[in-house]
Design a protein around this motif. Sequence first.
Motif, PDB file in Angstrom:
ATOM      1  N   ILE A   1       5.249   2.958 -18.895  1.00  0.00           N
ATOM      2  CA  ILE A   1       4.151   2.818 -17.937  1.00  0.00           C
ATOM      3  C   ILE A   1       4.707   2.635 -16.528  1.00  0.00           C
ATOM      4  O   ILE A   1       4.239   3.277 -15.577  1.00  0.00           O
ATOM      5  CB  ILE A   1       3.229   1.645 -18.322  1.00  0.00           C
ATOM      6  N   ILE A   2       5.690   1.776 -16.368  1.00  0.00           N
ATOM      7  CA  ILE A   2       6.274   1.549 -15.044  1.00  0.00           C
ATOM      8  C   ILE A   2       6.850   2.849 -14.501  1.00  0.00           C
ATOM      9  O   ILE A   2       6.605   3.216 -13.342  1.00  0.00           O
ATOM     10  CB  ILE A   2       7.351   0.444 -15.082  1.00  0.00           C
ATOM     11  N   ARG A   3       7.590   3.561 -15.326  1.00  0.00           N
ATOM     12  CA  ARG A   3       8.219   4.813 -14.874  1.00  0.00           C
ATOM     13  C   ARG A   3       7.179   5.888 -14.574  1.00  0.00           C
ATOM     14  O   ARG A   3       7.349   6.675 -13.640  1.00  0.00           O
ATOM     15  CB  ARG A   3       9.224   5.284 -15.901  1.00  0.00           C
ATOM     16  N   ASP A   4       6.089   5.930 -15.342  1.00  0.00           N
ATOM     17  CA  ASP A   4       5.046   6.934 -15.124  1.00  0.00           C
ATOM     18  C   ASP A   4       4.207   6.651 -13.887  1.00  0.00           C
ATOM     19  O   ASP A   4       3.713   7.580 -13.248  1.00  0.00           O
ATOM     20  CB  ASP A   4       4.110   7.019 -16.335  1.00  0.00           C
ATOM     21  N   GLU A   5       4.006   5.380 -13.566  1.00  0.00           N
ATOM     22  CA  GLU A   5       3.054   5.017 -12.513  1.00  0.00           C
ATOM     23  C   GLU A   5       3.694   4.658 -11.175  1.00  0.00           C
ATOM     24  O   GLU A   5       2.970   4.387 -10.216  1.00  0.00           O
ATOM     25  CB  GLU A   5       2.181   3.854 -12.979  1.00  0.00           C
ATOM     26  N   THR A   6       5.013   4.642 -11.107  1.00  0.00           N
ATOM     27  CA  THR A   6       5.681   4.283  -9.869  1.00  0.00           C
ATOM     28  C   THR A   6       6.698   5.352  -9.477  1.00  0.00           C
ATOM     29  O   THR A   6       7.004   6.244 -10.271  1.00  0.00           O
ATOM     30  CB  THR A   6       6.396   2.920  -9.993  1.00  0.00           C
ATOM     31  N   ALA A   7       7.215   5.213  -8.282  1.00  0.00           N
ATOM     32  CA  ALA A   7       8.207   6.162  -7.778  1.00  0.00           C
ATOM     33  C   ALA A   7       9.533   5.988  -8.516  1.00  0.00           C
ATOM     34  O   ALA A   7       9.844   4.894  -9.018  1.00  0.00           O
ATOM     35  CB  ALA A   7       8.422   5.926  -6.274  1.00  0.00           C
ATOM     36  N   PRO A   8      10.315   7.056  -8.585  1.00  0.00           N
ATOM     37  CA  PRO A   8      11.646   6.933  -9.204  1.00  0.00           C
ATOM     38  C   PRO A   8      12.452   5.808  -8.539  1.00  0.00           C
ATOM     39  O   PRO A   8      12.393   5.637  -7.324  1.00  0.00           O
ATOM     40  CB  PRO A   8      12.290   8.296  -8.943  1.00  0.00           C
ATOM     41  N   GLY A   9      13.153   5.064  -9.335  1.00  0.00           N
ATOM     42  CA  GLY A   9      13.978   3.968  -8.807  1.00  0.00           C
ATOM     43  C   GLY A   9      13.245   2.651  -8.653  1.00  0.00           C
ATOM     44  O   GLY A   9      13.849   1.655  -8.266  1.00  0.00           O
ATOM     45  N   THR A  10      11.947   2.608  -8.959  1.00  0.00           N
ATOM     46  CA  THR A  10      11.188   1.365  -8.824  1.00  0.00           C
ATOM     47  C   THR A  10      11.656   0.327  -9.818  1.00  0.00           C
ATOM     48  O   THR A  10      11.715  -0.857  -9.499  1.00  0.00           O
ATOM     49  CB  THR A  10       9.682   1.627  -9.001  1.00  0.00           C
ATOM     50  N   LEU A  11      11.992   0.743 -11.023  1.00  0.00           N
ATOM     51  CA  LEU A  11      12.390  -0.185 -12.069  1.00  0.00           C
ATOM     52  C   LEU A  11      13.903  -0.333 -12.084  1.00  0.00           C
ATOM     53  O   LEU A  11      14.635   0.640 -12.173  1.00  0.00           O
ATOM     54  CB  LEU A  11      11.912   0.314 -13.432  1.00  0.00           C
ATOM     55  N   ARG A  12      14.357  -1.596 -11.999  1.00  0.00           N
ATOM     56  CA  ARG A  12      15.778  -1.903 -12.116  1.00  0.00           C
ATOM     57  C   ARG A  12      15.956  -2.848 -13.284  1.00  0.00           C
ATOM     58  O   ARG A  12      15.473  -3.980 -13.253  1.00  0.00           O
ATOM     59  CB  ARG A  12      16.293  -2.557 -10.830  1.00  0.00           C
ATOM     60  N   LEU A  13      16.631  -2.387 -14.305  1.00  0.00           N
ATOM     61  CA  LEU A  13      16.902  -3.204 -15.475  1.00  0.00           C
ATOM     62  C   LEU A  13      18.265  -3.859 -15.313  1.00  0.00           C
ATOM     63  O   LEU A  13      19.266  -3.166 -15.173  1.00  0.00           O
ATOM     64  CB  LEU A  13      16.871  -2.361 -16.752  1.00  0.00           C
ATOM     65  N   LEU A  14      18.287  -5.184 -15.316  1.00  0.00           N
ATOM     66  CA  LEU A  14      19.538  -5.923 -15.145  1.00  0.00           C
ATOM     67  C   LEU A  14      19.802  -6.790 -16.340  1.00  0.00           C
ATOM     68  O   LEU A  14      18.953  -7.119 -17.106  1.00  0.00           O
ATOM     69  CB  LEU A  14      19.465  -6.781 -13.890  1.00  0.00           C
TER      70      LEU A  14
ATOM     71  N   ASP B   1       0.807  -1.218   0.000  1.00  0.00           N
ATOM     72  CA  ASP B   1       0.000   0.000   0.000  1.00  0.00           C
ATOM     73  C   ASP B   1       0.841   1.269   0.000  1.00  0.00           C
ATOM     74  O   ASP B   1       0.433   2.285  -0.545  1.00  0.00           O
ATOM     75  CB  ASP B   1      -0.948   0.022   1.214  1.00  0.00           C
ATOM     76  N   ASP B   2       2.030   1.187   0.608  1.00  0.00           N
ATOM     77  CA  ASP B   2       2.881   2.378   0.671  1.00  0.00           C
ATOM     78  C   ASP B   2       3.702   2.579  -0.602  1.00  0.00           C
ATOM     79  O   ASP B   2       4.468   3.538  -0.723  1.00  0.00           O
ATOM     80  CB  ASP B   2       3.795   2.332   1.883  1.00  0.00           C
ATOM     81  N   GLY B   3       3.555   1.672  -1.579  1.00  0.00           N
ATOM     82  CA  GLY B   3       4.273   1.806  -2.844  1.00  0.00           C
ATOM     83  C   GLY B   3       5.752   1.501  -2.768  1.00  0.00           C
ATOM     84  O   GLY B   3       6.498   1.794  -3.693  1.00  0.00           O
ATOM     85  N   ASP B   4       6.175   0.886  -1.652  1.00  0.00           N
ATOM     86  CA  ASP B   4       7.603   0.594  -1.458  1.00  0.00           C
ATOM     87  C   ASP B   4       7.938  -0.760  -2.074  1.00  0.00           C
ATOM     88  O   ASP B   4       7.977  -1.782  -1.391  1.00  0.00           O
ATOM     89  CB  ASP B   4       7.941   0.620   0.028  1.00  0.00           C
ATOM     90  N   PHE B   5       8.136  -0.744  -3.393  1.00  0.00           N
ATOM     91  CA  PHE B   5       8.497  -1.978  -4.082  1.00  0.00           C
ATOM     92  C   PHE B   5       9.417  -1.666  -5.251  1.00  0.00           C
ATOM     93  O   PHE B   5       9.507  -0.528  -5.709  1.00  0.00           O
ATOM     94  CB  PHE B   5       7.261  -2.748  -4.551  1.00  0.00           C
ATOM     95  N   VAL B   6      10.090  -2.710  -5.697  1.00  0.00           N
ATOM     96  CA  VAL B   6      11.010  -2.620  -6.822  1.00  0.00           C
ATOM     97  C   VAL B   6      10.635  -3.705  -7.818  1.00  0.00           C
ATOM     98  O   VAL B   6      10.288  -4.820  -7.426  1.00  0.00           O
ATOM     99  CB  VAL B   6      12.473  -2.834  -6.345  1.00  0.00           C
ATOM    100  N   ILE B   7      10.686  -3.361  -9.092  1.00  0.00           N
ATOM    101  CA  ILE B   7      10.549  -4.353 -10.150  1.00  0.00           C
ATOM    102  C   ILE B   7      11.943  -4.560 -10.718  1.00  0.00           C
ATOM    103  O   ILE B   7      12.517  -3.644 -11.316  1.00  0.00           O
ATOM    104  CB  ILE B   7       9.573  -3.896 -11.246  1.00  0.00           C
ATOM    105  N   GLU B   8      12.478  -5.743 -10.488  1.00  0.00           N
ATOM    106  CA  GLU B   8      13.811  -6.091 -10.977  1.00  0.00           C
ATOM    107  C   GLU B   8      13.631  -6.929 -12.237  1.00  0.00           C
ATOM    108  O   GLU B   8      13.199  -8.071 -12.173  1.00  0.00           O
ATOM    109  CB  GLU B   8      14.553  -6.881  -9.898  1.00  0.00           C
ATOM    110  N   TRP B   9      13.953  -6.332 -13.370  1.00  0.00           N
ATOM    111  CA  TRP B   9      13.747  -6.987 -14.655  1.00  0.00           C
ATOM    112  C   TRP B   9      15.094  -7.512 -15.129  1.00  0.00           C
ATOM    113  O   TRP B   9      15.900  -6.780 -15.685  1.00  0.00           O
ATOM    114  CB  TRP B   9      13.161  -6.009 -15.640  1.00  0.00           C
ATOM    115  N   ARG B  10      15.304  -8.804 -14.914  1.00  0.00           N
ATOM    116  CA  ARG B  10      16.556  -9.446 -15.291  1.00  0.00           C
ATOM    117  C   ARG B  10      16.530  -9.826 -16.770  1.00  0.00           C
ATOM    118  O   ARG B  10      15.470 -10.113 -17.320  1.00  0.00           O
ATOM    119  CB  ARG B  10      16.791 -10.693 -14.437  1.00  0.00           C
ATOM    120  N   ASP B  11      17.693  -9.877 -17.377  1.00  0.00           N
ATOM    121  CA  ASP B  11      17.811 -10.211 -18.805  1.00  0.00           C
ATOM    122  C   ASP B  11      16.841  -9.386 -19.648  1.00  0.00           C
ATOM    123  O   ASP B  11      16.199  -9.890 -20.576  1.00  0.00           O
ATOM    124  CB  ASP B  11      17.578 -11.709 -19.044  1.00  0.00           C
ATOM    125  N   HIS B  12      16.745  -8.099 -19.314  1.00  0.00           N
ATOM    126  CA  HIS B  12      15.787  -7.235 -20.000  1.00  0.00           C
ATOM    127  C   HIS B  12      16.083  -7.096 -21.495  1.00  0.00           C
ATOM    128  O   HIS B  12      15.171  -6.878 -22.282  1.00  0.00           O
ATOM    129  CB  HIS B  12      15.722  -5.857 -19.337  1.00  0.00           C
TER     130      HIS B  12
END
Length: 129
Positions: free
Chosen positions: A116-129, A52-63
């Motif tokens: 979409i991920i960048r627009d709808e989440t806090a900065p730093g939520t998306l990690r491309l690995l 609920d607090d939006g404190d999450f990360v999406i770690e996209w491996r082998d992007h």
Amino acid sequence: MTVTYVIDGSEITGLERFWQLIGEAVNGPGGYFGNGLDAFADCLRGGMGTPDDGDFVIEWRDHALSARALGHEETARHLRGLLGRAHPSNLPRLRQELARADDGRGPTLFDRLLEIIRDETAPGTLRLL
């Protein structure tokens, strides 16, 4: 405490597989987290499995593998599917986007998902690995 959701990009073969993987990453086996670009954006806004607090990360491996699978060919396939059910006022835009995708130009589904991920989440939520 930050929750991390992992997407294994090497498993993405197309958009349908992305929906399955993101649903399972967030909500477990068989989980749902969008089945369309608008629904995905809605899910990212909260209430569909993320904290609920939006404190999450999406770690996209082998992007980079995902970028290929969700490239222009898959984008064109997706747009062709939309043509049959789109409102008539959207058809000219969809046809233009389809022509660009068929020519290997313009944004891909991968690009759109990142946007979409960048627009709808806090900065730093998306990690491309």
